[in-house]
Write a protein that holds these residues in place. Sequence first.
Motif, PDB file in Angstrom:
ATOM      1  N   ASN A 329      -9.262  -3.869   8.676  1.00  0.00           N
ATOM      2  CA  ASN A 329      -9.870  -5.177   8.436  1.00  0.00           C
ATOM      3  C   ASN A 329      -8.806  -6.093   7.850  1.00  0.00           C
ATOM      4  O   ASN A 329      -8.267  -5.816   6.772  1.00  0.00           O
ATOM      5  CB  ASN A 329     -11.048  -5.018   7.473  1.00  0.00           C
ATOM      6  CG  ASN A 329     -11.717  -6.342   7.159  1.00  0.00           C
ATOM      7  OD1 ASN A 329     -11.543  -7.321   7.874  1.00  0.00           O
ATOM      8  ND2 ASN A 329     -12.468  -6.368   6.076  1.00  0.00           N
ATOM      9  N   PRO A 330      -8.453  -7.195   8.514  1.00  0.00           N
ATOM     10  CA  PRO A 330      -7.359  -8.047   8.028  1.00  0.00           C
ATOM     11  C   PRO A 330      -7.694  -8.689   6.680  1.00  0.00           C
ATOM     12  O   PRO A 330      -8.856  -8.860   6.320  1.00  0.00           O
ATOM     13  CB  PRO A 330      -7.228  -9.111   9.122  1.00  0.00           C
ATOM     14  CG  PRO A 330      -7.942  -8.567  10.303  1.00  0.00           C
ATOM     15  CD  PRO A 330      -9.019  -7.691   9.775  1.00  0.00           C
ATOM     16  N   ASP A 554      -0.598   9.653   1.944  1.00  0.00           N
ATOM     17  CA  ASP A 554      -0.823   9.404   0.523  1.00  0.00           C
ATOM     18  C   ASP A 554      -0.484   7.958   0.168  1.00  0.00           C
ATOM     19  O   ASP A 554      -1.248   7.271  -0.531  1.00  0.00           O
ATOM     20  CB  ASP A 554       0.007  10.376  -0.320  1.00  0.00           C
ATOM     21  CG  ASP A 554      -0.483  11.812  -0.197  1.00  0.00           C
ATOM     22  OD1 ASP A 554      -1.654  12.001   0.218  1.00  0.00           O
ATOM     23  OD2 ASP A 554       0.288  12.743  -0.494  1.00  0.00           O
ATOM     24  N   MET A 555       0.662   7.497   0.634  1.00  0.00           N
ATOM     25  CA  MET A 555       1.059   6.112   0.361  1.00  0.00           C
ATOM     26  C   MET A 555       0.139   5.134   1.070  1.00  0.00           C
ATOM     27  O   MET A 555      -0.168   4.052   0.547  1.00  0.00           O
ATOM     28  CB  MET A 555       2.514   5.896   0.790  1.00  0.00           C
ATOM     29  CG  MET A 555       3.529   6.572  -0.118  1.00  0.00           C
ATOM     30  SD  MET A 555       5.243   6.136   0.266  1.00  0.00           S
ATOM     31  CE  MET A 555       5.487   7.065   1.784  1.00  0.00           C
ATOM     32  N   ALA A 556      -0.312   5.497   2.271  1.00  0.00           N
ATOM     33  CA  ALA A 556      -1.227   4.619   3.005  1.00  0.00           C
ATOM     34  C   ALA A 556      -2.536   4.452   2.251  1.00  0.00           C
ATOM     35  O   ALA A 556      -3.074   3.338   2.142  1.00  0.00           O
ATOM     36  CB  ALA A 556      -1.481   5.188   4.399  1.00  0.00           C
ATOM     37  N   ASN A 557      -3.065   5.547   1.714  1.00  0.00           N
ATOM     38  CA  ASN A 557      -4.311   5.467   0.953  1.00  0.00           C
ATOM     39  C   ASN A 557      -4.144   4.631  -0.309  1.00  0.00           C
ATOM     40  O   ASN A 557      -5.016   3.823  -0.658  1.00  0.00           O
ATOM     41  CB  ASN A 557      -4.796   6.873   0.595  1.00  0.00           C
ATOM     42  CG  ASN A 557      -5.751   7.428   1.626  1.00  0.00           C
ATOM     43  OD1 ASN A 557      -6.675   6.756   2.066  1.00  0.00           O
ATOM     44  ND2 ASN A 557      -5.529   8.665   2.027  1.00  0.00           N
ATOM     45  N   ALA A 558      -3.034   4.820  -0.994  1.00  0.00           N
ATOM     46  CA  ALA A 558      -2.790   4.062  -2.221  1.00  0.00           C
ATOM     47  C   ALA A 558      -2.668   2.568  -1.928  1.00  0.00           C
ATOM     48  O   ALA A 558      -3.237   1.722  -2.641  1.00  0.00           O
ATOM     49  CB  ALA A 558      -1.522   4.578  -2.910  1.00  0.00           C
ATOM     50  N   GLU A 559      -1.948   2.222  -0.875  1.00  0.00           N
ATOM     51  CA  GLU A 559      -1.786   0.811  -0.517  1.00  0.00           C
ATOM     52  C   GLU A 559      -3.105   0.209  -0.019  1.00  0.00           C
ATOM     53  O   GLU A 559      -3.411  -0.946  -0.308  1.00  0.00           O
ATOM     54  CB  GLU A 559      -0.702   0.666   0.553  1.00  0.00           C
ATOM     55  CG  GLU A 559       0.704   0.779   0.031  1.00  0.00           C
ATOM     56  CD  GLU A 559       1.043  -0.344  -0.931  1.00  0.00           C
ATOM     57  OE1 GLU A 559       0.824  -1.528  -0.590  1.00  0.00           O
ATOM     58  OE2 GLU A 559       1.499  -0.048  -2.042  1.00  0.00           O
ATOM     59  N   LYS A 560      -3.867   0.978   0.703  1.00  0.00           N
ATOM     60  CA  LYS A 560      -5.150   0.485   1.194  1.00  0.00           C
ATOM     61  C   LYS A 560      -6.085   0.159   0.030  1.00  0.00           C
ATOM     62  O   LYS A 560      -6.772  -0.870   0.031  1.00  0.00           O
ATOM     63  CB  LYS A 560      -5.804   1.503   2.129  1.00  0.00           C
ATOM     64  CG  LYS A 560      -7.068   1.014   2.832  1.00  0.00           C
ATOM     65  CD  LYS A 560      -7.512   2.026   3.870  1.00  0.00           C
ATOM     66  CE  LYS A 560      -8.658   1.483   4.712  1.00  0.00           C
ATOM     67  NZ  LYS A 560      -9.914   1.373   3.966  1.00  0.00           N
ATOM     68  N   LEU A 561      -6.109   1.036  -0.971  1.00  0.00           N
ATOM     69  CA  LEU A 561      -6.932   0.792  -2.150  1.00  0.00           C
ATOM     70  C   LEU A 561      -6.482  -0.464  -2.880  1.00  0.00           C
ATOM     71  O   LEU A 561      -7.297  -1.292  -3.306  1.00  0.00           O
ATOM     72  CB  LEU A 561      -6.879   2.005  -3.074  1.00  0.00           C
ATOM     73  CG  LEU A 561      -7.675   1.897  -4.389  1.00  0.00           C
ATOM     74  CD1 LEU A 561      -9.152   1.701  -4.094  1.00  0.00           C
ATOM     75  CD2 LEU A 561      -7.452   3.137  -5.237  1.00  0.00           C
ATOM     76  N   LEU A 563      -4.813  -3.085  -1.629  1.00  0.00           N
ATOM     77  CA  LEU A 563      -5.081  -4.291  -0.847  1.00  0.00           C
ATOM     78  C   LEU A 563      -6.573  -4.601  -0.769  1.00  0.00           C
ATOM     79  O   LEU A 563      -6.963  -5.769  -0.702  1.00  0.00           O
ATOM     80  CB  LEU A 563      -4.491  -4.139   0.557  1.00  0.00           C
ATOM     81  CG  LEU A 563      -2.953  -4.147   0.624  1.00  0.00           C
ATOM     82  CD1 LEU A 563      -2.487  -3.875   2.046  1.00  0.00           C
ATOM     83  CD2 LEU A 563      -2.399  -5.480   0.133  1.00  0.00           C
ATOM     84  N   GLU A 564      -7.410  -3.582  -0.748  1.00  0.00           N
ATOM     85  CA  GLU A 564      -8.845  -3.840  -0.730  1.00  0.00           C
ATOM     86  C   GLU A 564      -9.321  -4.416  -2.063  1.00  0.00           C
ATOM     87  O   GLU A 564     -10.253  -5.222  -2.104  1.00  0.00           O
ATOM     88  CB  GLU A 564      -9.608  -2.560  -0.394  1.00  0.00           C
ATOM     89  CG  GLU A 564      -9.524  -2.187   1.082  1.00  0.00           C
ATOM     90  CD  GLU A 564     -10.328  -0.947   1.425  1.00  0.00           C
ATOM     91  OE1 GLU A 564     -10.755  -0.235   0.485  1.00  0.00           O
ATOM     92  OE2 GLU A 564     -10.518  -0.681   2.622  1.00  0.00           O
ATOM     93  N   ARG A 568     -11.097  -8.231  -2.360  1.00  0.00           N
ATOM     94  CA  ARG A 568     -12.383  -8.581  -2.969  1.00  0.00           C
ATOM     95  C   ARG A 568     -12.322  -9.937  -3.674  1.00  0.00           C
ATOM     96  O   ARG A 568     -13.356 -10.548  -3.940  1.00  0.00           O
ATOM     97  CB  ARG A 568     -12.812  -7.486  -3.946  1.00  0.00           C
ATOM     98  CG  ARG A 568     -13.109  -6.165  -3.273  1.00  0.00           C
ATOM     99  CD  ARG A 568     -13.695  -5.156  -4.245  1.00  0.00           C
ATOM    100  NE  ARG A 568     -13.786  -3.845  -3.612  1.00  0.00           N
ATOM    101  CZ  ARG A 568     -12.914  -2.862  -3.817  1.00  0.00           C
ATOM    102  NH1 ARG A 568     -11.902  -3.045  -4.644  1.00  0.00           N
ATOM    103  NH2 ARG A 568     -13.057  -1.704  -3.202  1.00  0.00           N
ATOM    104  N   MET A 569     -11.118 -10.372  -3.978  1.00  0.00           N
ATOM    105  CA  MET A 569     -10.963 -11.667  -4.618  1.00  0.00           C
ATOM    106  C   MET A 569     -10.834 -12.805  -3.609  1.00  0.00           C
ATOM    107  O   MET A 569     -10.798 -13.974  -3.988  1.00  0.00           O
ATOM    108  CB  MET A 569      -9.718 -11.653  -5.521  1.00  0.00           C
ATOM    109  CG  MET A 569      -9.748 -10.568  -6.584  1.00  0.00           C
ATOM    110  SD  MET A 569      -8.243 -10.549  -7.584  1.00  0.00           S
ATOM    111  CE  MET A 569      -8.534  -9.107  -8.618  1.00  0.00           C
ATOM    112  N   SER A 570     -10.780 -12.452  -2.329  1.00  0.00           N
ATOM    113  CA  SER A 570     -10.600 -13.469  -1.290  1.00  0.00           C
ATOM    114  C   SER A 570     -11.792 -14.404  -1.189  1.00  0.00           C
ATOM    115  O   SER A 570     -11.657 -15.585  -0.872  1.00  0.00           O
ATOM    116  CB  SER A 570     -10.349 -12.801   0.067  1.00  0.00           C
ATOM    117  OG  SER A 570      -9.138 -12.084   0.052  1.00  0.00           O
TER     118      SER A 570
END
Length: 625
Positions: A329-330, A554-561, A563-564, A568-570
């Motif tokens: 999701n962009p 592992d890094m992908a999950n951390a970055e996804k969290l 960025l999400e 939420r502030m968008s």
Amino acid sequence: MDGERLSTSIRDLVSAFRESKSDDKRFYIFTGTKTLYLRTDSRQDREAWIGALASVKKLFPQRSLGNRIALIIDELSISTEKLKLRLLEEGLDQRLIKDCEEIMLSEFSELQRQLKLLHEGRVTFLDTLKHLEAGNLDVETSGTDEGLSQSNENVGSRRSSRTDSDVFNNNGEKKHEEESDQDKFFDTEEDFCDSIAGGRTNGALKFIECFDNMKNVPLKTENVDQEYPHVERRKKLPDPAQKEKGVSLWSMIKDNVGKDLTRVCLPVYFNEPISSLQKCFEDLEYSYLLDRAFEWGRGGDSLMRILNVAAFAVSGYASSEGRHCKPFNPLLGETYEAEYPDKGLRFFSEKVSHHPMIIACHCEGRGWKLWGDSNLRSKFWGRSIQVDPVGVLTLEFDDGEVFQWSKVTTSIYNLIFGKVYCDHHGTMQIKGNGLFSCMLKFKEQSLIDRNPHQVQGFVNDKMGKKVATLFGKWDDSMYYVAGDVCTKPRGYNPSSDATLLWKRSMPPPNLTRYNLSSFAITLNELTPGLKDKIPPTDSRLRPDQRHLENGEYDMANAEKLRLETRQRMSRKLQENGWKPRWFRNDVGEGTFRYVGGYWEAREEKKWDGCPCIFGQFTGDVISDS
């Protein structure tokens, strides 16, 4: 393939073959279930093909295996001597031993009888098939030439105003008018419209599932010199750096049934390394259909134009087969550009709204422009996910003709148990300011459907008359026949007149669990020098997506969290007056339109006003840290 395997394959394929009486370059092969219509470059080539086929059949008689089976059955024997000696060692009397021998011989005799029955049934079947082959081939060859000739005359009346440059092959390349006749040679089965015999109810489409095995089989293609800068693109994704961990899907979705999918936080394992912005561009894999449509219309053939537009509208679903992971999701303001000079394409997309989530895109091709925005409404329903697209796609040709359509519903089933599969269903209406409109019905797959993914439809003129029938599968190919096949006389076989509009490209040899097509594999690639040209908002620079592509889970999950959390502030940003950079909401049309300036900024590498949205978010500003 070695010589022995090739000979065996031809032996198994060819039951009978026949030369055409009206065309010295054409011949037919009947396999027992379908007929292949083939055309060579010359009469000499056809003679070579016929000679080779005859030699293979002579070397490998069809009955040889059956004869060997018959001899084996007759020669089968059994000895009870070892059994008798073993029973004597155990101290059994002669009467009991004899009873055991009789039981064993009786069982063997029954087995031998069953084998003989099976063999006799096979021989009968082959004899019947042989007679059917001969009769069917006579009918096919006598009727096909006439049918094709008649079909060519009908199509020829529509093509009379066109030049050789108006005809294209399946890759979107130009070819000569003479070669375009090859598009009429297909495998064939039975009629696909049973409404001829049973009538029509409320105008519903009634097709028999005969086009499942239809395939275009031209024996040659023409290569055309291309005048565009060559860009070498990758053929596979990087090898994963980590071993993937198992995740329980049920534990993730049991508390989210009925919720909006965009609001559910899923681990990165459920994503594919492509964003929804890139997914929009993936729909343009077969953009040559729009190039072809532009040429047809420019030559005065509006019917062929809308037929190719309809095939394009279907082709966008082809790559979804076997794709069970969701795109990223962009983030608000995230963008994606794609410049494919070999396809004559320049594409740009941007996430223009966070709530509701709206993606806008704009594409320029050879003689046409395509734009639109999409708001995906998706929900979990326990065992399935349903995605309902909201938005309109607009296609405008340089000569002023415009078409518009909306996408159909997509569902993903068997999330808990069974094999996960994707289906598209609903009605797609293609309307415009020209002479024709089109309605396509994506048939919903049932539990016992043996022929899924069907698409059926008609092209209508302004008076509502059906001037062409379309049929095929969204994951394979689309064909058309002139007129309304449901009004044809009894016994009409539309496959003899069917013309191929579009055929799906072969999947790549290096498949991953994402099942990306060869085209999709290139979408997230950073080709040499590209990173210095694109803005900091481009999807290729998104860290969690890049880590997932590299198999760094592992890094992908951390970055996804991370960025999400920033995402939420968008909504607050949007409520405070945030506006998209490259698109504006056209109140009159009710859609977002590209305002221009992106490619000019790219040329000058001026990305003022494009924040680093993938950096850390603090308060109301976004930092690069």
